[in-house]
Design an enzyme around this catalytic site. Structure first.
Site, PDB file in Angstrom:
ATOM      1  CG  HIS A 152       5.718  -2.935   9.425  1.00 12.15           C
ATOM      2  ND1 HIS A 152       4.417  -3.250   9.751  1.00 12.15           N
ATOM      3  CD2 HIS A 152       6.486  -3.879  10.042  1.00 12.15           C
ATOM      4  CE1 HIS A 152       4.395  -4.327  10.519  1.00 12.15           C
ATOM      5  NE2 HIS A 152       5.646  -4.720  10.706  1.00 12.15           N
ATOM      6  CB  THR A 153       9.164   2.980   7.084  1.00 12.35           C
ATOM      7  OG1 THR A 153       9.598   3.747   5.957  1.00 12.35           O
ATOM      8  CG2 THR A 153      10.252   3.039   8.150  1.00 12.35           C
ATOM      9  CG  ASP A 166      10.280   7.360   4.102  1.00 14.47           C
ATOM     10  OD1 ASP A 166       9.561   6.396   4.473  1.00 14.47           O
ATOM     11  OD2 ASP A 166      10.621   7.514   2.914  1.00 14.47           O
ATOM     12  CD  GLU A 226      12.630 -16.255  22.043  1.00 17.13           C
ATOM     13  OE1 GLU A 226      12.824 -15.225  21.347  1.00 17.13           O
ATOM     14  OE2 GLU A 226      12.767 -16.256  23.285  1.00 17.13           O
ATOM     15  NE  ARG A 255       9.662 -10.071  10.741  1.00 17.33           N
ATOM     16  CZ  ARG A 255       9.731 -11.297  10.243  1.00 17.33           C
ATOM     17  NH1 ARG A 255      10.812 -11.673   9.569  1.00 17.33           N
ATOM     18  NH2 ARG A 255       8.735 -12.141  10.377  1.00 17.33           N
ATOM     19  N   PRO A 291       2.652 -10.266  17.944  1.00 12.88           N
ATOM     20  CG  PRO A 291       3.067  -8.006  17.625  1.00 12.88           C
ATOM     21  CD  PRO A 291       3.529  -9.193  18.398  1.00 12.88           C
ATOM     22  CG  HIS A 302      10.043 -10.825  15.696  1.00 14.98           C
ATOM     23  ND1 HIS A 302       9.581 -11.907  14.970  1.00 14.98           N
ATOM     24  CD2 HIS A 302       9.369  -9.741  15.225  1.00 14.98           C
ATOM     25  CE1 HIS A 302       8.656 -11.490  14.102  1.00 14.98           C
ATOM     26  NE2 HIS A 302       8.530 -10.177  14.237  1.00 14.98           N
ATOM     27  CG  ASP A 303      15.659 -10.426  21.903  1.00 13.71           C
ATOM     28  OD1 ASP A 303      15.529 -11.604  22.296  1.00 13.71           O
ATOM     29  OD2 ASP A 303      16.373  -9.597  22.478  1.00 13.71           O
ATOM     30  CG  ASP A 322       7.705   2.423   2.978  1.00 17.87           C
ATOM     31  OD1 ASP A 322       8.630   2.027   2.254  1.00 17.87           O
ATOM     32  OD2 ASP A 322       7.887   3.238   3.899  1.00 17.87           O
ATOM     33  CG  ASP A 365      15.911 -12.596  26.861  1.00 17.44           C
ATOM     34  OD1 ASP A 365      15.560 -12.474  25.658  1.00 17.44           O
ATOM     35  OD2 ASP A 365      15.514 -13.512  27.599  1.00 17.44           O
ATOM     36  CG  ASN A 382      11.043 -15.296  15.550  1.00 16.69           C
ATOM     37  OD1 ASN A 382      10.577 -14.219  15.192  1.00 16.69           O
ATOM     38  ND2 ASN A 382      11.213 -15.612  16.826  1.00 16.69           N
ATOM     39  CB  THR A 412      10.702   5.149   0.346  1.00 14.76           C
ATOM     40  OG1 THR A 412       9.978   5.316   1.587  1.00 14.76           O
ATOM     41  CG2 THR A 412      10.093   6.059  -0.701  1.00 14.76           C
TER      42      THR A 412
END
Length: 352
Positions: free
Chosen positions: A222-223, A282, A119, A93, A192, A97-98, A275, A105, A125, A277
């Site tokens: 997001h897994t 996966d 940030e 993540r 987003p 986000h960077d 999720d 950077d 964040n 798992t």
């Protein structure tokens, strides 16, 4: 003239480029006025080519200057993950986000100052953690090869490592990024949001040079993930004047989330894995979406739109296809560049 793929021009190439510019400059003095407007763009293009070739990322960028780089980072990330199983999701993540703000950077690592809120302290964040892992890797690298490896490259390599060690694909990370000197909390509004619809997601990713397939693919990150209740609680109660619960959500799943996120909720750490798992990289995330078990509204929207549903279905069927596309899209995201005024920080939390 063809430039080499190295991050610096050879002496011969540089000499040739300078010679061409000198010849063109002399020609400008001799040329009639209208022709001068043709020569200036040519000079600009050549000078721009010089800067671009210097800035090109390479897989072997540190092979001579810091050959132990990959092992040091991998060992650091692995040890941290053994002590805290949330590290892989947090590092991945962090990379997203960077790169989404000012390019990759490491601006997300800079601490706030009395005159600037950085940030990492912007609302999206606040829950990005495990910065200490990057700090640890940087400290070890400063001992092994001082003032050589950028913090931005460390994040990119660490993000690849957490994916691979969690069962996901491996790819050769391109390196040679510089660390930015600007970090503003207000810029995090460009990330987003978990309530975006597909059109908003497409627009957000397009600003980073990423297409629809990249957007769906990278959402698959997001897994490895966890969300606090605040990011999806609006889907569970009083969703609309017609529906109490978001109708796209599996009813049994929604009931379980309500128990996880009671109202009022006094547990700031309460939330849900993204999720079933969540410690394994996966394609379960995509199967969950098709079953109506997407935690974020933005995730579930990928199933509702014809532009994205077919990609979700393809990845749900074929994990190897998802892995291949994920590596490709991560390389594309990793090419998002910061400003040219970069440096190699001695400590990732502070400008030099």
């Amino acid at each position: 003239m063809k430039f080499s793929s190295n991050h610096q021009l050879s002496v011969n190439q540089l000499f040739s480029l300078v010679s061409i510019i000198i010849i063109i400059s002399h020609s400008i003095d001799m040329a009639p006025a209208p022709a001068k407007f043709i020569f200036f763009p040519i000079i600009f293009f050549l000078l721009n080519s010089l800067s671009l070739s210097k800035a090109e990322l390479q897989a072997d960028y540190y092979d001579q200057t810091c050959p132990q780089l990959e092992k040091i980072i991998a060992d650091t990330v692995l040890n941290a993950s053994k002590h805290d199983p949330k590290v892989p999701a947090r590092i991945l993540r962090m990379f997203f986000h960077d790169c989404f703000i000012r390019g990759c950077d490491a601006s997300i690592l800079l601490d706030s100052t009395p005159t600037n809120k950085a940030e990492k302290d912007g609302p999206p964040n606040i829950s990005v953690r495990s910065f200490y892992v990057i700090d640890d890797a940087k400290a070890k690298l400063e001992k092994a090869c001082p003032h050589t490896v950028s913090c931005a490259d460390i994040i990119a390599i660490a993000a690849r490592d957490v994916v691979t060690m969690s069962g996901g694909p491996y790819w050769k990370v391109l390196k040679g990024r510089k660390d930015g000197k600007v970090s503003k909390a207000s810029d995090t509004s460009n990330l987003p949001a978990p309530f975006f619809n597909v059109s908003q997601l497409i627009q957000s990713f397009a600003k980073r040079g990423l297409g629809v397939k990249d957007m769906v693919t990278l959402s698959g990150g997001h897994t490895l993930g966890f969300s606090h209740c605040s990011s999806f609680a609006a889907r569970l109660r009083n969703f609309s004047s017609v529906h109490d619960i978001d109708p796209r959500m599996n009813t049994e799943f929604a009931v379980g989330l309500r128990k996880q996120c009671p109202k009022p909720n006094n547990n700031g750490d309460a939330g849900q894995l993204l999720d079933s798992t969540a410690s394994v990289f996966d394609n379960d995330y995509f199967r969950q979406l098709l079953a109506g078990k997407g935690v974020f509204s933005s995730d579930q929207s990928l199933v509702d739109d014809s532009r994205t549903r077919w990609i979700v279905e393809a990845f749900a069927r074929d994990q190897s296809l998802f892995f291949k596309e994920f590596a490709t899209s991560m390389l594309k995201l990793g090419n998002a560049r910061g400003s040219g005024d970069g440096e190699v920080r001695l400590k990732c939390r502070f400008k030099n």
